[in-house]
Write a protein that holds these residues in place. Structure first.
Motif, PDB file in Angstrom:
ATOM      1  N   ALA A  61       1.472  -1.330   0.168  1.00 52.91           N
ATOM      2  CA  ALA A  61       0.092  -0.012  -0.067  1.00 52.91           C
ATOM      3  C   ALA A  61       0.781   1.306   0.025  1.00 52.91           C
ATOM      4  O   ALA A  61       2.298   1.161   0.353  1.00 52.91           O
ATOM      5  CB  ALA A  61      -1.055  -0.034   1.289  1.00 52.91           C
ATOM      6  N   ASN A  62       0.105   1.552  -0.318  1.00 59.84           N
ATOM      7  CA  ASN A  62       1.251   3.894  -0.508  1.00 59.84           C
ATOM      8  C   ASN A  62       0.210   4.097   0.787  1.00 59.84           C
ATOM      9  O   ASN A  62      -0.594   3.803   1.448  1.00 59.84           O
ATOM     10  CB  ASN A  62       0.230   4.800  -1.495  1.00 59.84           C
ATOM     11  CG  ASN A  62       1.249   4.624  -2.972  1.00 59.84           C
ATOM     12  OD1 ASN A  62       2.582   3.832  -3.381  1.00 59.84           O
ATOM     13  ND2 ASN A  62      -0.211   4.005  -3.655  1.00 59.84           N
ATOM     14  N   PRO A  63       0.999   5.581   0.751  1.00 57.19           N
ATOM     15  CA  PRO A  63       0.541   5.922   2.701  1.00 57.19           C
ATOM     16  C   PRO A  63      -0.952   6.497   2.428  1.00 57.19           C
ATOM     17  O   PRO A  63      -1.812   6.128   3.434  1.00 57.19           O
ATOM     18  CB  PRO A  63       1.325   7.257   1.884  1.00 57.19           C
ATOM     19  CG  PRO A  63       2.620   7.095   1.595  1.00 57.19           C
ATOM     20  CD  PRO A  63       2.197   6.034   0.030  1.00 57.19           C
ATOM     21  N   ASP A  64      -1.475   6.389   1.279  1.00 60.61           N
ATOM     22  CA  ASP A  64      -3.120   6.792   1.120  1.00 60.61           C
ATOM     23  C   ASP A  64      -3.808   5.541   1.625  1.00 60.61           C
ATOM     24  O   ASP A  64      -5.021   5.796   0.982  1.00 60.61           O
ATOM     25  CB  ASP A  64      -3.104   7.747   0.166  1.00 60.61           C
ATOM     26  CG  ASP A  64      -3.031   7.298  -1.489  1.00 60.61           C
ATOM     27  OD1 ASP A  64      -2.548   6.220  -1.997  1.00 60.61           O
ATOM     28  OD2 ASP A  64      -3.495   8.225  -2.086  1.00 60.61           O
ATOM     29  N   GLY A  65      -3.190   4.431   0.922  1.00 63.57           N
ATOM     30  CA  GLY A  65      -3.587   3.193   1.519  1.00 63.57           C
ATOM     31  C   GLY A  65      -4.527   2.830   0.266  1.00 63.57           C
ATOM     32  O   GLY A  65      -4.739   1.167  -0.056  1.00 63.57           O
ATOM     33  N   SER A  66      -3.583   3.534  -1.354  1.00 63.49           N
ATOM     34  CA  SER A  66      -3.835   2.682  -2.394  1.00 63.49           C
ATOM     35  C   SER A  66      -2.833   2.353  -3.037  1.00 63.49           C
ATOM     36  O   SER A  66      -1.980   2.097  -2.232  1.00 63.49           O
ATOM     37  CB  SER A  66      -3.755   3.851  -3.382  1.00 63.49           C
ATOM     38  OG  SER A  66      -3.270   4.911  -3.583  1.00 63.49           O
ATOM     39  N   PRO A  67      -3.150   0.691  -3.566  1.00 64.69           N
ATOM     40  CA  PRO A  67      -1.882  -0.533  -3.801  1.00 64.69           C
ATOM     41  C   PRO A  67      -0.721   0.415  -4.408  1.00 64.69           C
ATOM     42  O   PRO A  67      -0.764   1.515  -5.497  1.00 64.69           O
ATOM     43  CB  PRO A  67      -2.338  -1.097  -5.378  1.00 64.69           C
ATOM     44  CG  PRO A  67      -4.390  -0.689  -4.971  1.00 64.69           C
ATOM     45  CD  PRO A  67      -4.596   0.375  -4.864  1.00 64.69           C
ATOM     46  N   ASN A  68       0.363   0.224  -4.561  1.00 64.04           N
ATOM     47  CA  ASN A  68       1.515   0.366  -5.145  1.00 64.04           C
ATOM     48  C   ASN A  68       1.593   0.336  -6.225  1.00 64.04           C
ATOM     49  O   ASN A  68       2.637  -0.679  -6.192  1.00 64.04           O
ATOM     50  CB  ASN A  68       3.131   0.853  -3.760  1.00 64.04           C
ATOM     51  CG  ASN A  68       4.118   1.854  -4.575  1.00 64.04           C
ATOM     52  OD1 ASN A  68       4.215   1.434  -5.427  1.00 64.04           O
ATOM     53  ND2 ASN A  68       5.179   1.701  -3.959  1.00 64.04           N
ATOM     54  N   TRP A  69       1.047  -0.008  -6.826  1.00 68.75           N
ATOM     55  CA  TRP A  69       1.646  -0.773  -8.219  1.00 68.75           C
ATOM     56  C   TRP A  69       3.230  -0.538  -8.679  1.00 68.75           C
ATOM     57  O   TRP A  69       3.151  -2.082  -9.854  1.00 68.75           O
ATOM     58  CB  TRP A  69       0.558  -0.111  -9.532  1.00 68.75           C
ATOM     59  CG  TRP A  69      -0.639  -0.245  -8.982  1.00 68.75           C
ATOM     60  CD1 TRP A  69      -1.420   0.366  -9.308  1.00 68.75           C
ATOM     61  CD2 TRP A  69      -1.406  -1.630  -8.763  1.00 68.75           C
ATOM     62  NE1 TRP A  69      -3.193   0.195  -9.117  1.00 68.75           N
ATOM     63  CE2 TRP A  69      -3.079  -1.014  -8.952  1.00 68.75           C
ATOM     64  CE3 TRP A  69      -1.412  -2.906  -8.765  1.00 68.75           C
ATOM     65  CZ2 TRP A  69      -3.719  -2.255  -8.668  1.00 68.75           C
ATOM     66  CZ3 TRP A  69      -2.832  -3.858  -8.523  1.00 68.75           C
ATOM     67  CH2 TRP A  69      -3.942  -3.132  -7.577  1.00 68.75           C
ATOM     68  N   GLY A  70       3.760   0.291  -8.989  1.00 70.36           N
ATOM     69  CA  GLY A  70       4.712  -0.124  -9.143  1.00 70.36           C
ATOM     70  C   GLY A  70       5.425  -0.671  -8.461  1.00 70.36           C
ATOM     71  O   GLY A  70       7.587  -0.917  -9.000  1.00 70.36           O
ATOM     72  N   SER A  71       5.220  -0.653  -7.292  1.00 75.46           N
ATOM     73  CA  SER A  71       6.297  -2.103  -6.689  1.00 75.46           C
ATOM     74  C   SER A  71       6.772  -3.610  -6.545  1.00 75.46           C
ATOM     75  O   SER A  71       7.450  -4.080  -6.406  1.00 75.46           O
ATOM     76  CB  SER A  71       5.882  -1.804  -4.883  1.00 75.46           C
ATOM     77  OG  SER A  71       5.015  -2.386  -4.953  1.00 75.46           O
ATOM     78  N   GLY A  72       5.636  -4.054  -6.914  1.00 78.47           N
ATOM     79  CA  GLY A  72       5.743  -4.856  -8.087  1.00 78.47           C
ATOM     80  C   GLY A  72       5.681  -6.064  -6.739  1.00 78.47           C
ATOM     81  O   GLY A  72       5.838  -7.081  -6.501  1.00 78.47           O
TER      82      GLY A  72
END
Length: 216
Positions: A61-72
């Motif tokens: 997750a990103n800090p805002d709760g959305s998926p961090n797609w770039g992290s894989g």
């Protein structure tokens, strides 16, 4: 003499596609030990037809709760999940953890519905449903909670009870003040809670385990 040419204005419309198919009322463990090998998610769905399938994953997750797609970086995934019924329903899915969780990581549930009619999909939604990996989470408590699943949650009329290990015969329902509001319940996988007032309750099994639910 120069001939005048007609002047055309082309208007481009941006069309946003909305889908009748959607998820709601997610129930899941918000804290998971790093030793977890499976995770469960219970959800309501609406608008599905024959051939539609579900897809769920736990993504960093990103800090805002959305998926961090770039992290894989994801730790759990299950695709081609067939709905238990068409139209609307409630379903519980057990998903294997295939990447080792790390203490302190925060993941978010992301799910989408792919339509059997044309192969289009709703895109991933229900982001912001966070799962924290914590070494302080008791593995024993986590496994105990997974042994009994109750849904839907929140519930309006019928509370379903699913046993993942040996079934239990009796239970009680306790309100937020500790008062027993239903006792000596014969656990036959369905409990009628339609007469309860709105609020928080606990289903307490005969071996003193408690499972929280919301009456709406």
């Amino acid at each position: 003499m120069m001939k005048k040419l007609p002047f055309f204005i082309t208007l481009v419309l941006s069309v946003h596609v909305t889908y009748a198919q959607e998820f709601s009322n997610l129930v899941f463990d918000a804290t998971v030990p790093p030793t977890a090998t499976t995770v469960d998610i219970t959800f309501d769905y609406t608008g599905v037809s024959t051939g539609d399938v579900f897809e769920w994953q736990l993504f960093l997750a990103n800090p805002d709760g959305s998926p961090n797609w770039g992290s894989g970086r994801n730790i759990a995934y299950e695709g081609n999940i067939v709905p238990t019924s068409t139209g609307s329903g409630t379903q519980t899915v057990t998903i294997n953890v295939f990447n080792t969780p790390v203490d302190g990581e925060v993941f978010t549930w992301a799910g989408k519905i792919t339509l059997g009619a044309d192969g289009s999909d709703t895109g991933f939604n229900n982001t912001g449903n966070l799962v924290t990996i914590s070494s302080t989470a008791s593995t024993e408590d986590f496994l105990n909670k997974k042994s009994v699943v109750i849904f839907p949650n929140p519930v309006e009329n019928i509370l379903n009870v699913v046993f993942r290990v040996e079934p239990l015969e009796m239970a009680s329902i306790i309100d937020i003040t500790g008062k027993v509001v239903m006792k000596n319940i014969n656990l036959t996988n369905k409990i009628d809670v339609s007469n309860l007032t709105q609020g928080f309750y606990f289903l307490r099994t005969i071996d003193n385990r408690s499972f929280k639910f919301v009456k709406k």
